[in-house]
Design a protein around this motif. Sequence first.
Motif, mmCIF file in Angstrom:
data_model
loop_
_atom_site.group_PDB
_atom_site.id
_atom_site.type_symbol
_atom_site.label_atom_id
_atom_site.label_comp_id
_atom_site.label_asym_id
_atom_site.label_seq_id
_atom_site.Cartn_x
_atom_site.Cartn_y
_atom_site.Cartn_z
ATOM 1 N N GLN A 62 43.759 29.821 38.872
ATOM 2 C CA GLN A 62 45.216 29.847 38.770
ATOM 3 C C GLN A 62 45.684 31.290 38.953
ATOM 4 N N ALA A 63 46.980 31.455 39.186
ATOM 5 C CA ALA A 63 47.539 32.798 39.181
ATOM 6 C C ALA A 63 47.261 33.422 37.809
ATOM 7 N N THR A 101 44.441 41.896 48.681
ATOM 8 C CA THR A 101 44.584 40.430 48.616
ATOM 9 C C THR A 101 44.922 39.941 47.211
ATOM 10 N N LEU A 102 45.484 40.806 46.387
ATOM 11 C CA LEU A 102 45.851 40.385 45.034
ATOM 12 C C LEU A 102 46.978 39.356 45.040
ATOM 13 N N GLY A 103 47.825 39.392 46.063
ATOM 14 C CA GLY A 103 48.924 38.435 46.136
ATOM 15 C C GLY A 103 50.089 38.793 45.239
ATOM 16 N N ALA A 104 50.039 39.942 44.614
ATOM 17 C CA ALA A 104 51.119 40.436 43.760
ATOM 18 C C ALA A 104 51.051 41.961 43.786
ATOM 19 N N VAL A 105 52.153 42.588 43.508
ATOM 20 C CA VAL A 105 52.202 44.045 43.537
ATOM 21 C C VAL A 105 51.648 44.604 42.227
ATOM 22 N N PRO A 106 50.564 45.375 42.316
ATOM 23 C CA PRO A 106 50.006 45.953 41.096
ATOM 24 C C PRO A 106 50.884 47.084 40.579
ATOM 25 N N THR A 107 50.734 47.376 39.301
ATOM 26 C CA THR A 107 51.499 48.456 38.690
ATOM 27 C C THR A 107 50.559 49.538 38.191
ATOM 28 N N THR A 108 51.142 50.615 37.758
ATOM 29 C CA THR A 108 50.402 51.722 37.165
ATOM 30 C C THR A 108 50.759 51.787 35.701
ATOM 31 N N THR A 121 50.721 41.063 37.612
ATOM 32 C CA THR A 121 51.210 39.790 37.085
ATOM 33 C C THR A 121 51.367 38.826 38.245
ATOM 34 N N GLY A 122 50.891 37.596 38.065
ATOM 35 C CA GLY A 122 51.004 36.589 39.119
ATOM 36 C C GLY A 122 50.061 36.818 40.283
ATOM 37 N N ALA A 123 48.904 37.402 40.011
ATOM 38 C CA ALA A 123 47.910 37.621 41.070
ATOM 39 C C ALA A 123 47.387 36.282 41.565
ATOM 40 N N SER A 124 47.046 36.232 42.824
ATOM 41 C CA SER A 124 46.575 34.998 43.451
ATOM 42 C C SER A 124 45.231 34.554 42.889
ATOM 43 N N PRO A 125 45.026 33.245 42.797
ATOM 44 C CA PRO A 125 43.717 32.743 42.381
ATOM 45 C C PRO A 125 42.626 33.252 43.324
ATOM 46 N N GLY A 126 41.433 33.382 42.799
ATOM 47 C CA GLY A 126 40.324 33.829 43.627
ATOM 48 C C GLY A 126 39.004 33.685 42.888
ATOM 49 N N LEU A 127 37.945 33.671 43.664
ATOM 50 C CA LEU A 127 36.600 33.565 43.104
ATOM 51 C C LEU A 127 35.847 34.864 43.343
ATOM 52 N N LEU A 128 35.309 35.425 42.275
ATOM 53 C CA LEU A 128 34.525 36.661 42.351
ATOM 54 C C LEU A 128 35.274 37.752 43.120
ATOM 55 N N VAL A 159 38.190 51.125 26.722
ATOM 56 C CA VAL A 159 39.291 50.509 27.456
ATOM 57 C C VAL A 159 38.961 49.033 27.630
ATOM 58 N N THR A 160 39.908 48.191 27.280
ATOM 59 C CA THR A 160 39.695 46.738 27.341
ATOM 60 C C THR A 160 40.640 46.117 28.354
ATOM 61 N N TYR A 161 40.069 45.285 29.220
ATOM 62 C CA TYR A 161 40.839 44.506 30.191
ATOM 63 C C TYR A 161 40.879 43.060 29.709
ATOM 64 N N THR A 162 42.017 42.429 29.900
ATOM 65 C CA THR A 162 42.184 41.037 29.526
ATOM 66 C C THR A 162 42.904 40.318 30.664
ATOM 67 N N ILE A 163 42.401 39.120 31.022
ATOM 68 C CA ILE A 163 43.128 38.311 31.998
ATOM 69 C C ILE A 163 43.580 37.029 31.337
ATOM 70 N N THR A 164 44.760 36.589 31.730
ATOM 71 C CA THR A 164 45.329 35.335 31.234
ATOM 72 C C THR A 164 45.926 34.577 32.399
ATOM 73 N N GLN A 165 45.952 33.262 32.255
ATOM 74 C CA GLN A 165 46.546 32.431 33.298
ATOM 75 C C GLN A 165 47.952 32.040 32.893
#
Length: 165
Positions: A62-63, A101-108, A121-128, A159-165
């Motif tokens: 999912q995004a 190919t993120l499908g959304a504009v990344p921020t800093t 936010t709203g990055a395109s679905p993808g595998l690996l 530094v911790t990264y977290t992804i959510t759908q």
Amino acid sequence: MACFGVAKAQVTGTTSVHVKLVDILALAVNNTDVNINFNTASDYQNGVSVPMAGHLTVTSNQAYTLNVKAAGNLAGTGVNTDVLAPTILTVALPTTGNNTTLGAVPTTVAGLTTTNAALVTGASPGLLKLVDVNYSVPSSISATTALLGKKADTYTTTVTYTITQ
């Protein structure tokens, strides 16, 4: 001899095919150490940036939103009681390389804190999907008392990264 048409019998059967989809979400940090080294006067004057190509691997059907945060201050080693605020750190997803190919504009995220901040936010679905990350201490910070006057040492935080759908 006469030929007569013979009807063939036909029997059919049916089945239902079910395709069950479940949400998948995975995140891997491919380089567990990032070193931002201040070795020269020029580093303090100009800041230091460390590009990490393919630093993260994301899988999501999912995004998704990718967040980043720091555990707290960057602490020195041994008896050194100096600390560096996590706000000295800038974490950015460049718009080039693997990130095209993120499908959304990344921020800093300029000025990392202990609260999640969205890198995309709203990055395109993808595998690996490999994601490039740039870490930096910009010159607007490096030439100030945020670094100047601190003991020579290696200062560390998580530094911790977290992804959510």
